[in-house]
Design a protein around this motif. Structure first.
Motif, PDB file in Angstrom:
ATOM      1  N   GLY A  28       9.312  64.283  -6.113  1.00  0.00           N
ATOM      2  CA  GLY A  28      10.300  65.604  -5.946  1.00  0.00           C
ATOM      3  C   GLY A  28      11.301  65.299  -5.196  1.00  0.00           C
ATOM      4  O   GLY A  28      12.075  66.079  -4.986  1.00  0.00           O
ATOM      5  N   ASP A  29      11.844  64.385  -5.123  1.00  0.00           N
ATOM      6  CA  ASP A  29      13.333  63.963  -4.404  1.00  0.00           C
ATOM      7  C   ASP A  29      14.492  64.435  -5.559  1.00  0.00           C
ATOM      8  O   ASP A  29      13.936  64.281  -6.286  1.00  0.00           O
ATOM      9  CB  ASP A  29      13.861  62.632  -3.923  1.00  0.00           C
ATOM     10  CG  ASP A  29      12.919  61.804  -2.363  1.00  0.00           C
ATOM     11  OD1 ASP A  29      13.213  63.756  -1.809  1.00  0.00           O
ATOM     12  OD2 ASP A  29      13.578  60.695  -2.342  1.00  0.00           O
ATOM     13  N   ARG A  30      15.410  64.894  -4.924  1.00  0.00           N
ATOM     14  CA  ARG A  30      16.360  65.278  -5.570  1.00  0.00           C
ATOM     15  C   ARG A  30      17.372  64.485  -6.281  1.00  0.00           C
ATOM     16  O   ARG A  30      17.645  64.449  -4.743  1.00  0.00           O
ATOM     17  CB  ARG A  30      17.208  66.537  -5.518  1.00  0.00           C
ATOM     18  CG  ARG A  30      16.070  68.380  -5.556  1.00  0.00           C
ATOM     19  CD  ARG A  30      15.238  67.617  -6.954  1.00  0.00           C
ATOM     20  NE  ARG A  30      14.535  70.195  -6.609  1.00  0.00           N
ATOM     21  CZ  ARG A  30      13.030  69.379  -6.232  1.00  0.00           C
ATOM     22  NH1 ARG A  30      12.958  68.693  -5.613  1.00  0.00           N
ATOM     23  NH2 ARG A  30      12.753  70.978  -6.079  1.00  0.00           N
ATOM     24  N   LEU A  31      17.506  64.243  -6.957  1.00  0.00           N
ATOM     25  CA  LEU A  31      19.652  62.871  -6.720  1.00  0.00           C
ATOM     26  C   LEU A  31      20.895  64.334  -7.223  1.00  0.00           C
ATOM     27  O   LEU A  31      20.348  64.464  -8.021  1.00  0.00           O
ATOM     28  CB  LEU A  31      19.340  62.322  -8.136  1.00  0.00           C
ATOM     29  CG  LEU A  31      17.711  61.143  -7.298  1.00  0.00           C
ATOM     30  CD1 LEU A  31      17.839  60.144  -8.105  1.00  0.00           C
ATOM     31  CD2 LEU A  31      18.587  60.754  -6.034  1.00  0.00           C
ATOM     32  N   LEU A  32      21.866  63.690  -6.657  1.00  0.00           N
ATOM     33  CA  LEU A  32      23.423  64.102  -7.424  1.00  0.00           C
ATOM     34  C   LEU A  32      23.383  62.835  -7.716  1.00  0.00           C
ATOM     35  O   LEU A  32      23.463  62.239  -7.384  1.00  0.00           O
ATOM     36  CB  LEU A  32      24.108  64.454  -6.102  1.00  0.00           C
ATOM     37  CG  LEU A  32      24.685  64.972  -7.155  1.00  0.00           C
ATOM     38  CD1 LEU A  32      25.113  66.443  -7.211  1.00  0.00           C
ATOM     39  CD2 LEU A  32      25.960  65.002  -5.633  1.00  0.00           C
ATOM     40  N   VAL A  33      23.837  63.300  -9.432  1.00  0.00           N
ATOM     41  CA  VAL A  33      24.230  62.005 -10.220  1.00  0.00           C
ATOM     42  C   VAL A  33      25.374  62.752 -11.082  1.00  0.00           C
ATOM     43  O   VAL A  33      26.362  63.342 -10.782  1.00  0.00           O
ATOM     44  CB  VAL A  33      23.407  62.006 -11.413  1.00  0.00           C
ATOM     45  CG1 VAL A  33      21.388  61.132 -10.720  1.00  0.00           C
ATOM     46  CG2 VAL A  33      23.136  63.072 -12.425  1.00  0.00           C
ATOM     47  N   ARG A  34      25.662  61.114 -10.857  1.00  0.00           N
ATOM     48  CA  ARG A  34      27.810  61.400 -11.677  1.00  0.00           C
ATOM     49  C   ARG A  34      27.726  60.505 -13.098  1.00  0.00           C
ATOM     50  O   ARG A  34      27.268  59.361 -12.736  1.00  0.00           O
ATOM     51  CB  ARG A  34      28.298  60.295 -10.776  1.00  0.00           C
ATOM     52  CG  ARG A  34      29.758  60.957 -10.682  1.00  0.00           C
ATOM     53  CD  ARG A  34      30.922  60.776 -10.288  1.00  0.00           C
ATOM     54  NE  ARG A  34      32.125  60.193 -11.178  1.00  0.00           N
ATOM     55  CZ  ARG A  34      33.378  59.463 -10.699  1.00  0.00           C
ATOM     56  NH1 ARG A  34      32.969  58.331  -9.229  1.00  0.00           N
ATOM     57  NH2 ARG A  34      34.343  59.882 -11.174  1.00  0.00           N
ATOM     58  N   TYR A  35      27.648  61.295 -13.977  1.00  0.00           N
ATOM     59  CA  TYR A  35      27.916  60.663 -15.000  1.00  0.00           C
ATOM     60  C   TYR A  35      29.867  60.002 -15.137  1.00  0.00           C
ATOM     61  O   TYR A  35      30.098  60.759 -14.887  1.00  0.00           O
ATOM     62  CB  TYR A  35      27.567  61.221 -16.578  1.00  0.00           C
ATOM     63  CG  TYR A  35      26.516  62.332 -16.518  1.00  0.00           C
ATOM     64  CD1 TYR A  35      25.168  61.783 -17.267  1.00  0.00           C
ATOM     65  CD2 TYR A  35      25.905  63.253 -15.616  1.00  0.00           C
ATOM     66  CE1 TYR A  35      23.955  62.105 -17.709  1.00  0.00           C
ATOM     67  CE2 TYR A  35      25.029  64.021 -15.390  1.00  0.00           C
ATOM     68  CZ  TYR A  35      23.876  63.119 -16.557  1.00  0.00           C
ATOM     69  OH  TYR A  35      22.317  63.207 -16.286  1.00  0.00           O
ATOM     70  N   GLY A  36      29.355  58.689 -16.218  1.00  0.00           N
ATOM     71  CA  GLY A  36      30.744  57.617 -16.408  1.00  0.00           C
ATOM     72  C   GLY A  36      30.468  57.171 -15.889  1.00  0.00           C
ATOM     73  O   GLY A  36      32.319  56.861 -15.590  1.00  0.00           O
ATOM     74  N   ALA A  92      24.191  49.024 -22.065  1.00  0.00           N
ATOM     75  CA  ALA A  92      24.906  49.251 -20.794  1.00  0.00           C
ATOM     76  C   ALA A  92      25.171  51.014 -21.730  1.00  0.00           C
ATOM     77  O   ALA A  92      24.937  52.246 -20.107  1.00  0.00           O
ATOM     78  CB  ALA A  92      26.100  49.219 -20.689  1.00  0.00           C
ATOM     79  N   ASP A  93      25.064  51.608 -22.739  1.00  0.00           N
ATOM     80  CA  ASP A  93      25.456  52.549 -23.299  1.00  0.00           C
ATOM     81  C   ASP A  93      24.302  53.389 -23.221  1.00  0.00           C
ATOM     82  O   ASP A  93      23.779  55.079 -23.370  1.00  0.00           O
ATOM     83  CB  ASP A  93      25.452  52.362 -24.269  1.00  0.00           C
ATOM     84  CG  ASP A  93      24.868  52.205 -25.690  1.00  0.00           C
ATOM     85  OD1 ASP A  93      24.250  51.077 -25.531  1.00  0.00           O
ATOM     86  OD2 ASP A  93      24.437  52.653 -26.478  1.00  0.00           O
ATOM     87  N   LEU A  94      23.347  53.061 -22.683  1.00  0.00           N
ATOM     88  CA  LEU A  94      21.655  53.785 -22.489  1.00  0.00           C
ATOM     89  C   LEU A  94      21.793  53.551 -20.806  1.00  0.00           C
ATOM     90  O   LEU A  94      21.026  54.825 -20.304  1.00  0.00           O
ATOM     91  CB  LEU A  94      20.470  53.613 -23.253  1.00  0.00           C
ATOM     92  CG  LEU A  94      19.637  52.325 -24.174  1.00  0.00           C
ATOM     93  CD1 LEU A  94      18.952  52.019 -24.360  1.00  0.00           C
ATOM     94  CD2 LEU A  94      19.958  54.207 -24.933  1.00  0.00           C
ATOM     95  N   VAL A  95      23.082  53.336 -19.556  1.00  0.00           N
ATOM     96  CA  VAL A  95      23.004  53.993 -18.415  1.00  0.00           C
ATOM     97  C   VAL A  95      23.624  54.520 -18.444  1.00  0.00           C
ATOM     98  O   VAL A  95      24.735  55.141 -18.755  1.00  0.00           O
ATOM     99  CB  VAL A  95      23.268  52.308 -17.651  1.00  0.00           C
ATOM    100  CG1 VAL A  95      23.351  52.537 -16.399  1.00  0.00           C
ATOM    101  CG2 VAL A  95      22.324  51.316 -18.082  1.00  0.00           C
ATOM    102  N   LEU A  96      23.543  56.476 -18.003  1.00  0.00           N
ATOM    103  CA  LEU A  96      23.897  56.760 -18.262  1.00  0.00           C
ATOM    104  C   LEU A  96      24.745  58.232 -16.923  1.00  0.00           C
ATOM    105  O   LEU A  96      25.757  57.796 -16.707  1.00  0.00           O
ATOM    106  CB  LEU A  96      22.497  58.614 -18.822  1.00  0.00           C
ATOM    107  CG  LEU A  96      22.291  58.153 -19.576  1.00  0.00           C
ATOM    108  CD1 LEU A  96      21.125  59.550 -20.024  1.00  0.00           C
ATOM    109  CD2 LEU A  96      23.264  57.775 -20.827  1.00  0.00           C
ATOM    110  N   ALA A  97      24.327  57.284 -15.423  1.00  0.00           N
ATOM    111  CA  ALA A  97      24.519  57.888 -14.384  1.00  0.00           C
ATOM    112  C   ALA A  97      24.350  57.080 -13.397  1.00  0.00           C
ATOM    113  O   ALA A  97      23.688  56.336 -13.489  1.00  0.00           O
ATOM    114  CB  ALA A  97      24.195  59.436 -14.612  1.00  0.00           C
ATOM    115  N   THR A  98      24.678  57.451 -12.109  1.00  0.00           N
ATOM    116  CA  THR A  98      24.586  56.301 -10.981  1.00  0.00           C
ATOM    117  C   THR A  98      24.670  57.889  -9.863  1.00  0.00           C
ATOM    118  O   THR A  98      24.443  58.669 -10.041  1.00  0.00           O
ATOM    119  CB  THR A  98      25.609  56.040 -10.592  1.00  0.00           C
ATOM    120  OG1 THR A  98      27.089  56.427  -9.976  1.00  0.00           O
ATOM    121  CG2 THR A  98      26.023  54.184 -11.045  1.00  0.00           C
TER     122      THR A  98
END
Length: 140
Positions: A28-36, A92-98
């Motif tokens: 249920g936690d929410r994450l703010l993720v950054r693509y690229g 690595a191309d399957l890792v989308l965001a941090t």
């Protein structure tokens, strides 16, 4: 960033489901993720599951392998939902965001001032690369 002819958002909010990242992340936690963003050992990342690429998963990037792939693990050693111990290094191309930030939604029953203050102090937490977690997980 463009994917499938559409402009992809640089930042996005995603919801965590499951227990594979407990205690760092709860269901249920929410994450703010950054693509690229550049991935570093210890980062919490969003990736496409190597065998079900329509499924997105959240794991910790533990180690970069030769050829650029990533060894990823869940923080919860008792949860067997799948990680690199099951499907091996992730390209690595399957890792989308941090993940940049974790926030917990407020429960409806948190009505008292004390409960609301407690939530406010714990709800928002930056997710920095945790090299100690990376080392600990690598030793498992």
């Amino acid at each position: 960033m463009v994917e499938n002819g559409r402009l992809r958002k640089r930042f996005e909010v995603v919801e965590v489901t499951g227990a594979s990242m407990v205690p760092t992340l709860l269901n249920g936690d929410r994450l703010l993720v950054r693509y690229g963003a550049a991935v570093r050992p210890g980062d919490v990342v969003v990736l496409r599951h190597p065998f079900q690429q329509d499924l997105l998963v959240v794991k910790r990037a533990v180690e970069r392998r030769p050829g650029g792939s990533w060894w990823v693990l869940g923080d919860n050693p008792y949860n067997e939902t799948g990680d690199s111990t099951v499907y091996g290094p992730v390209p690595a191309d399957l890792v989308l965001a941090t993940a940049v930030l974790r926030f917990r939604p407020r429960e409806d029953d948190q009505r008292s001032l004390r409960a609301r203050l407690s939530w406010a102090l714990s709800a928002l937490r930056p997710l920095l690369a945790d090299s100690s977690a990376s080392s600990r997980l690598r030793a498992r």
